[in-house]
Motif scaffolding. Structure first.
Motif, PDB file in Angstrom:
ATOM      1  N   ILE A 244      43.488  48.669 -25.751  1.00 50.60           N
ATOM      2  CA  ILE A 244      42.237  49.171 -26.304  1.00 50.60           C
ATOM      3  C   ILE A 244      41.473  48.010 -26.911  1.00 50.60           C
ATOM      4  O   ILE A 244      42.071  47.124 -27.516  1.00 50.60           O
ATOM      5  CB  ILE A 244      42.512  50.242 -27.381  1.00 50.60           C
TER       6      ILE A 244
ATOM      7  N   PHE B  34      42.641  48.344 -21.992  1.00 52.57           N
ATOM      8  CA  PHE B  34      41.685  48.831 -21.019  1.00 52.57           C
ATOM      9  C   PHE B  34      41.607  47.858 -19.874  1.00 52.57           C
ATOM     10  O   PHE B  34      41.861  46.675 -20.042  1.00 52.57           O
ATOM     11  CB  PHE B  34      40.282  48.923 -21.625  1.00 52.57           C
TER      12      PHE B  34
ATOM     13  N   ASN C  88      38.434  56.883 -24.114  1.00 56.64           N
ATOM     14  CA  ASN C  88      39.563  55.975 -23.946  1.00 56.64           C
ATOM     15  C   ASN C  88      40.667  56.560 -23.066  1.00 56.64           C
ATOM     16  O   ASN C  88      41.273  55.863 -22.250  1.00 56.64           O
ATOM     17  CB  ASN C  88      40.141  55.599 -25.315  1.00 56.64           C
TER      18      ASN C  88
END
Length: 395
Positions: free
Chosen positions: A1, A17, A98
């Motif tokens: 993230i 990510f 997310n």
């Protein structure tokens, strides 16, 4: 993230990510902040709003892809886990974004995902994720739903800001190219053609018709037996690509044309196959209409058929080779024999500003058309190896 959102109480995993989604200056709060209630919101549960929205879409927009809306919004509601619309927070939206980014590709077919929540799935390591364009399309569905909720005075929150970082890929449009001679050999001297093991008549014949007419996939798949016609004056058989039927897509003038049946199709047993069909039936009755197209099943089949496990067609990243490439292939074959580009474009039904009447609109000109189409040769393919099959209605 991303570093700026590590404080969001999402999940314990540190799965990063994809680089595509690195976000600058992300505005994420560390505590749950509810909507500011700039106006008095109507109290309603999210699942009730969802049901209202689906009915609204059916009646007002007449959605034909209603299932897509249901699936995408159901995932959204499952991830945010918010009961009342007025309780939706910025953090809830960040959590959904997310999770969506990190969901495994084809999670519904992944054994590792069985029994897991969407949040848990998003934590699984070493998984491929959806393409940015796919994410943008899914988020568009959610934003449309949230915009409707906002207009209905159910929510009051800046949801656009959360999804701003997710954009479509800026890669240039791929250039569609014709199949090379060796690739044609692998496609039509394959095990399936030599041994006659294609599971359906559509898989066997649609590719061959595309190769010798340059017709679009759905043009071929929607044909009726009555669209293969013998001209009473010349005795020439031809494909009548028309827009007479109500279930067929709207066509330009260039798509409405007559293309003579190539002699190679006759040698391969095409007319024997026609004899097995009912006079008022479709050419490939096993193909069903889906999303206004009869070609969906063949699209899926051909994608698998041409890959390295079947025909070993290796396609460079910068080019596109698909069923539509047969159009490029026949144009290239005609050009090699000295046929001018305008005539070649007419054969396959390309729009051509220099032609007043688009494609082949006059069957009286069939003898000349027949001479042109018979110039198409594919010397790399050994047609003697292709097995002539006995066809029955079940296939």
């Amino acid at each position: 993230i991303p570093e700026s959102s590590q404080t969001v109480p999402l999940v314990e995993s540190t799965t990063p990510f994809p680089n595509t989604f690195k976000e600058e200056n992300a505005e994420v709060v560390t505590t749950k902040i509810h909507q500011t209630n700039k106006r008095d919101l109507k109290p309603i549960l999210f699942h009730e709003a969802f049901e209202q929205y689906i009915e609204y879409g059916k009646i007002i927009h007449k959605w034909k892809d209603i299932d897509k809306h249901k699936v995408d919004i159901s995932i959204f509601l499952d991830v945010i886990d918010v009961e009342n619309c007025s309780d939706l927070s910025f953090n809830d939206l960040v959590r959904y974004r997310n999770v969506l980014i990190n969901l495994p590709l084809k999670y519904d077919q992944d054994k590792d995902c069985i029994g897991l929540s969407y949040v848990e799935m998003s934590n699984l390591p070493n998984k491929k994720h959806a393409h940015p364009n796919t994410l943008v399309n899914k988020i568009a569905v959610i934003k449309q739903f949230l915009r409707w909720c906002e207009d209905s005075n159910y929510i009051d929150i800046d949801f656009e800001k959360v999804f701003r970082s997710i954009k479509k890929s800026k890669r240039g449009k791929k250039n569609r190219v014709p199949y090379k001679p060796d690739e044609l050999r692998r496609l039509f001297n394959s095990k399936q053609y030599i041994q006659g093991t294609h599971k359906t008549t559509a898989r066997h014949w649609v590719l061959l018709i595309g190769l010798f007419t340059g017709a679009r996939l759905n043009e071929i798949c929607q044909l009726n037996k009555s669209n293969i016609i013998k001209d009473s004056q010349s005795g020439i058989w031809y494909f009548d690509f028309n827009d007479y039927a109500e279930d067929r897509g709207k066509k330009s003038n260039a798509m409405i044309r007559f293309v003579p049946v190539h002699s190679q199709l006759r040698k391969l047993g095409f007319f024997k196959y026609l004899d097995t069909l009912e006079d008022n039936g479709r050419l490939f009755p096993m193909l069903k209409l889906k999303d206004r197209s009869y070609g969906s099943a063949i699209t899926k089949f051909f994608k698998t058929y041409k890959n390295e496990r079947k025909c070993n067609i290796l396609i460079p990243e910068e080019v596109l080779k698909d069923f539509h490439s047969f159009r490029n292939t026949i144009i290239n074959a005609l050009k090699q024999t000295g046929v001018n580009q305008e005539t070649a474009r007419e054969i396959v039904g390309h729009e051509n500003p220099g032609l007043a009447y688009g494609g082949y609109a006059d069957p009286l000109d069939l003898p000349n058309r027949k001479k042109i189409i018979e110039k198409v040769k594919y010397p790399s393919i050994d047609w003697s190896l292709v097995k002539e099959r006995e066809w029955n209605k079940k296939l």
